[in-house]
Write an enzyme that holds these catalytic residues in place. Structure first.
Site, PDB file in Angstrom:
ATOM      1  N   GLU A 236      -5.201  -3.399  -6.851  1.00  0.00           N
ATOM      2  CA  GLU A 236      -6.524  -3.775  -6.357  1.00  0.00           C
ATOM      3  C   GLU A 236      -6.480  -4.301  -4.930  1.00  0.00           C
ATOM      4  OE1 GLU A 236      -9.806  -3.812  -5.774  1.00  0.00           O
ATOM      5  OE2 GLU A 236     -10.137  -3.980  -7.934  1.00  0.00           O
TER       6      GLU A 236
ATOM      7  N   VAL B  32      -6.928  -2.504  -1.086  1.00  0.00           N
ATOM      8  CA  VAL B  32      -8.164  -2.321  -0.332  1.00  0.00           C
ATOM      9  C   VAL B  32      -9.007  -3.588  -0.468  1.00  0.00           C
ATOM     10  CG1 VAL B  32     -10.226  -0.897  -0.032  1.00  0.00           C
ATOM     11  CG2 VAL B  32      -8.123   0.136  -0.897  1.00  0.00           C
TER      12      VAL B  32
ATOM     13  N   ALA C  74      -8.306  -6.776  -0.002  1.00  0.00           N
ATOM     14  CA  ALA C  74      -7.622  -7.966  -0.538  1.00  0.00           C
ATOM     15  C   ALA C  74      -8.145  -8.303  -1.934  1.00  0.00           C
ATOM     16  CB  ALA C  74      -7.742  -9.140   0.418  1.00  0.00           C
TER      17      ALA C  74
ATOM     18  N   GLY D 146      -3.031 -14.557  12.234  1.00  0.00           N
ATOM     19  CA  GLY D 146      -2.432 -13.924  11.050  1.00  0.00           C
ATOM     20  C   GLY D 146      -3.309 -12.855  10.419  1.00  0.00           C
TER      21      GLY D 146
ATOM     22  N   LYS E 131       0.811  -1.228   0.000  1.00  0.00           N
ATOM     23  CA  LYS E 131       0.000   0.000   0.000  1.00  0.00           C
ATOM     24  C   LYS E 131       0.837   1.269   0.000  1.00  0.00           C
ATOM     25  CE  LYS E 131      -3.389  -1.975   3.141  1.00  0.00           C
ATOM     26  NZ  LYS E 131      -2.658  -3.056   3.627  1.00  0.00           N
TER      27      LYS E 131
ATOM     28  N   LYS F 100      -6.312   2.967   3.422  1.00  0.00           N
ATOM     29  CA  LYS F 100      -7.258   2.381   2.471  1.00  0.00           C
ATOM     30  C   LYS F 100      -8.294   3.406   2.005  1.00  0.00           C
ATOM     31  CE  LYS F 100      -6.733  -2.355   4.072  1.00  0.00           C
ATOM     32  NZ  LYS F 100      -7.161  -3.317   5.078  1.00  0.00           N
TER      33      LYS F 100
ATOM     34  N   ASP G  42      -3.854   1.699   9.079  1.00  0.00           N
ATOM     35  CA  ASP G  42      -4.091   0.852   7.913  1.00  0.00           C
ATOM     36  C   ASP G  42      -5.402   1.247   7.219  1.00  0.00           C
ATOM     37  OD1 ASP G  42      -3.223  -1.512   6.432  1.00  0.00           O
ATOM     38  OD2 ASP G  42      -5.129  -2.336   7.157  1.00  0.00           O
TER      39      ASP G  42
END
Ligand code: ADP
Ligand code: ASP
Ligand code: MG
Length: 815
Positions: A606, A609, A611, A664, A579, A682, A678
């Site tokens: 792509e 944002v 995944a 994870g 990102k 986005k 984060d």
């Protein structure tokens, strides 16, 4: 009578000559056959080398001569049984002694004249034809040797002599009309002048010898036996996908060979064309393959573009000057000067303006052309009406060839757009008046890429090859490679995309394989790779210079993101889940987008944002179709969603965070997720992709973490602060629960402003039931006013991220 010509590779050694014999035996059963042979492969080059060494007083010429001697004697010994050898070997030695004397002469006077050079280089064919005929005779063929110097007469332009067809045809008719042997073995390439001096027909000239004889005796057919199965759609040594063209016209073959298809020496076609004798190109090493038939007409049904050829080592010569307009007959003089200097013009740009003339010549002739032109126009140059000649080197020509191109529109458009997309810079363009060829002058370094690009465009039924350079093979990267390996066959068949991973790098090692890395075994291969580095990696990508190249960044690394600019500048597409670049200062983001547009190289992210969810792509499609975004509302953090879905009055906040980390779902440092950074990145990216100029500092962040947690400097301290502030978090939960609401970390963009923060979501809201680590985005637009366009689904995890990267690559494939 038939004429068969065997090239250098076909007669390179005893084993190959045995194959030649089989072909000759087959042919000569039914009719008389004339065999034209080249020198043993590489021998002409060695003779040229020996001559140059000798004339520059370098005694090394003796070693080259020795090598030539060994080669011929060894071959003769292998072909001819011991009992019959002595006479043959002594004949070879006698010829070689003469050759030695000639070279000695060049060494002693320190000079080589074109005449002496022709005499020397002709020995290759004289020796090979002698040995081959002796072998045929010993094998029981009714065979005879005939020296072509007694058949083909030329002028005395040594090196590339001009044939005297009248005398030659008479000599051939007389000889072949009376010869009683079934097989006649003739050396190619050599001929003689009226005075009886040895001449040669130019490098590659054995093809020409064969055509001259075939035409003179009205042969039924001319067969050119070589080391490939015909004339290919492009040089098979440079384009793996090239294939033999079954049937082609004389004109097409002439254009292809003129533009570098070495398989046929260009002058070869002229003599047989006037007699309508078909030429068949066949492979000595695969005699059953069909080969290429060259006749008056091609079988008209075929593709418009028949072949692609290229000439390396071209220089552009330009003559310019404001005074050129008024001077009469400039072009005439220009070409006369070149013709007198014996410079052959390979390429003439059609659109020479009145102020300039530009032509392409072989680089070897460039200096000769410059000197001649500067002298020829000396007077105008001293008056400053014309500028001194400009020479540009290190260029090449690529050409599309086909008789039917004239009846097809848009071919040149396709040609130049395919080259342009791959950053092949075009220096000059010419379209033959016959519309049988379109040629372009490009940089020498781009030849292989250009040929493969054009071949893909015109011959590979729209199969597109994508060459991936992958950096980062962690969680996401590993999944990505597995998906490619699994889908390769399907993509080739269904989507006509041929995906190859050409490079892989982790933080320590890198590997490159132009033919594609074996993805079943990439880990071991990478372990054995060379030391990596961002610059070294980029240099190698540039050096390979492959078409449809894509740089794939699977890291989260800032320094890697800083290299995108280099790739885009070279028309190499960039696909990334990193990102950093898209959320970097707006100036940098927009610069990358502009480079992408300017160099026709997609820059896709792509997966930045949601995944694998098609969020950015949908946004782009809305905007492209003329819609306007009025508001975006979204839950964009899989990790925060997991945390707030599992945090309640029975759980402890810090334990839930730990669980998310263990699963994870968070960044290695969970504070990046929990602080909202984060999510800010986005929503920033979504706002920018909706067309707004905005930077991260402008985004409002209503932090829910206590200041103490925000101030921590290690993951451990962060967790300690969460434990310590248990009451703070419990209160956040209870406040929401008391209103029958759930907690969601929401990002919003409206009226040019973006904000992120924890919100109380009531039961009737689309966010209320968002499960697990899912993401959701609501796009309110001018078209979607009451009910927003909703995209919802798993928004985190290596597998879905990998498939999002994959989807970007497919988008580029369809681009
Ligand atoms: P020979 O020694 O048999 O005369 P050449 O080396 O002169 O053979 O010509 C054959 C070579 O021409 C092939 O090995 C190939 O590398 C080269 N070549 C270049 N362009 C083409 C083409 N379009 N089709 C076939 N071969 C080509
Ligand atoms: N032996 C010569 C050359 O190498 C001629 C030929 O092979 O056609 O150029
Ligand atoms: Mg040849």
């Amino acid at each position: 009578m038939k004429v068969l010509k065997f090239g250098g590779t076909s007669v390179a050694n005893a084993e190959n000559i045995e194959k030649v014999k089989d072909i000759v035996v087959n042919n000569s059963k039914e009719e008389k056959t004339t065999i034209i042979v080249s020198a043993f492969g590489g021998v002409t080059d060695m003779l040229v080398k020996a001559s140059l060494l000798a004339s520059s007083l370098d005694e090394d010429y003796k070693n080259v001569l020795e090598e030539i001697e060994e080669r011929h004697i060894k071959t003769a010994q292998e072909l001819i049984s011991i009992n019959n050898q002595s006479k043959v070997i002594s004949n070879i030695k006698r010829e070689l002694n003469v050759l030695e004397t000639l070279l000695e002469g060049a060494f002693l006077i320190g000079e080589i004249t074109p005449k002496l050079l022709d005499k020397i280089v002709g020995y290759g064919e004289l020796l090979s034809s002698f040995i081959i005929n002796e072998y045929f005779v010993k094998e029981g063929l009714e065979s005879v040797h005939k020296d072509s110097r007694l058949l083909i007469k030329t002028d005395d332009s040594f090196g590339k002599a001009i044939v005297d067809f009248k005398t030659t045809n008479e000599l051939c008719e007389n000889y072949f009309g009376t010869v009683s042997y079934q097989v006649i073995v003739v050396p190619g390439f050599v001929a003689s002048s009226a005075k009886g001096e040895s001449t040669t027909l130019g490098r590659g000239g054995s093809d020409y010898t064969a055509a001259i004889i075939a035409a003179a005796i009205n042969s039924d057919a001319l067969e050119i036996w070589t080391d490939v199965s015909g004339m290919y759609t492009a040089n098979p040594k440079l384009v793996k996908q090239a294939f033999a063209i079954p049937h082609i016209s004389y004109q097409e073959a002439m254009e292809l060979s003129h533009f570098g298809a070495k398989v046929l020496y260009p002058p070869t076609i002229q003599p047989v064309l006037s007699k309508g004798i078909p030429i068949h190109i066949k492979n000595t090493f695969a005699p059953n393959e069909e080969g290429t038939l060259i006749t008056k007409n091609n079988n008209g049904k075929a593709r418009a573009v028949r072949g692609i050829s290229h000439v390396e080592s071209i220089s552009l010569i330009s003559l310019e000057g404001s005074g050129m307009v008024g001077i009469p007959g400039i072009s005439k003089r220009f070409f006369e000067v070149l013709s007198e200097a014996k410079v052959s013009v390979v390429f003439i740009t059609q659109a020479s303006s009145e102020h300039s003339i530009c032509i392409g010549v072989a680089s070897a002739d460039a200096e000769k052309a410059r000197t001649a032109l500067n002298k020829g126009f000396e007077y105008e140059m001293t008056l400053k009406k014309i500028n001194p000649v400009i020479v540009e080197d290190d260029l090449a020509i690529v050409a599309l060839v086909g008789d039917n191109m004239k009846s097809h529109q848009g071919l040149s458009g396709r040609m130049f757009s395919a080259l342009g997309k791959n950053n092949v810079n075009i220096r000059a363009i010419a379209q033959g008046a016959s519309e049988r060829n379109i040629s372009a002058v490009i940089n020498k370094n781009d030849v292989k890429k250009a040929l493969n690009t054009l071949h893909e465009q015109f011959f590979e039924d729209n199969i597109k090859q994508l060459n991936l350079f992958v950096m980062g093979v962690g969680n996401v990267g590993e999944k990505f490679l597995a998906q490619i390996e699994k889908q390769r066959k399907f993509l080739k068949k269904q989507l006509k995309l041929n995906i190859r991973v050409v490079a892989l790098s982790n933080s320590r090692k890198m590997i490159f394989n132009e033919n594609g890395i074996d993805l079943k075994n990439w880990k071991t291969l990478l372990d054995e790779g060379e030391k990596t580095g961002l610059e070294a990696f980029y240099d190698k990508v540039k050096e390979l210079n492959l078409r449809n190249s894509i740089f794939v960044d699977n890291t989260a690394n800032e320094v890697v993101a800083n290299t995108y600019e280099n790739y885009l500048n070279d028309s190499i597409s960039v696909v990334t889940c990193n990102k950093i670049a898209a959320s970097s200062p707006y100036k940098n983001y927009i610069h990358l987008k502009e480079l992408s547009r300017q160099y026709n190289a997609p820059f896709l992210f792509e997966t930045n944002v949601g995944a694998g969810l098609p969020i950015i792509d949908t946004l782009k499609n809305l905007i492209a179709s003329g819609d306007k975004i009025t508001k975006i509302q979204a839950v964009l953090s899989g990790s925060l969603n997991f945390v707030f879905n599992n945090f309640n009055d029975k759980t402890d906040f810090h334990e839930v965070v730990k669980e998310a980390q263990d699963e994870g779902y968070t960044e290695p440092d969970p504070k990046i997720d929990l602080s909202g950074i984060d999510v800010m990145r986005k929503i920033l990216i979504l706002a920018r992709e909706s067309g707004h100029e905005i930077d991260i500092e402008e985004i409002e962040n209503e932090a829910f973490l206590p200041q103490e947690s925000l101030d921590t400097n290690s993951v451990e301290d962060f967790y300690k602060s969460l434990v310590k502030n248990k009451a703070h978090f419990d209160k956040i939960y209870n406040d929401a629960a008391s209103k029958d609401c759930r907690l969601k970390y929401v990002a919003q963009f409206e009226d040019g402003k973006a904000k992120v923060g924890l919100q109380h979501i009531p039961k009737d809201h689309p966010f209320y039931n968002l499960e697990g680590k899912d993401n959701i985005v609501l796009f309110f637009t001018e078209r979607y006013t009451e009910q927003p366009l909703i995209i919802k689904g798993a928004g985190a995890g290596a597998d879905v991220t990998a498939s999002g990267i994959f989807a970007d690559i497919i988008r580029i494939g369809n681009f």
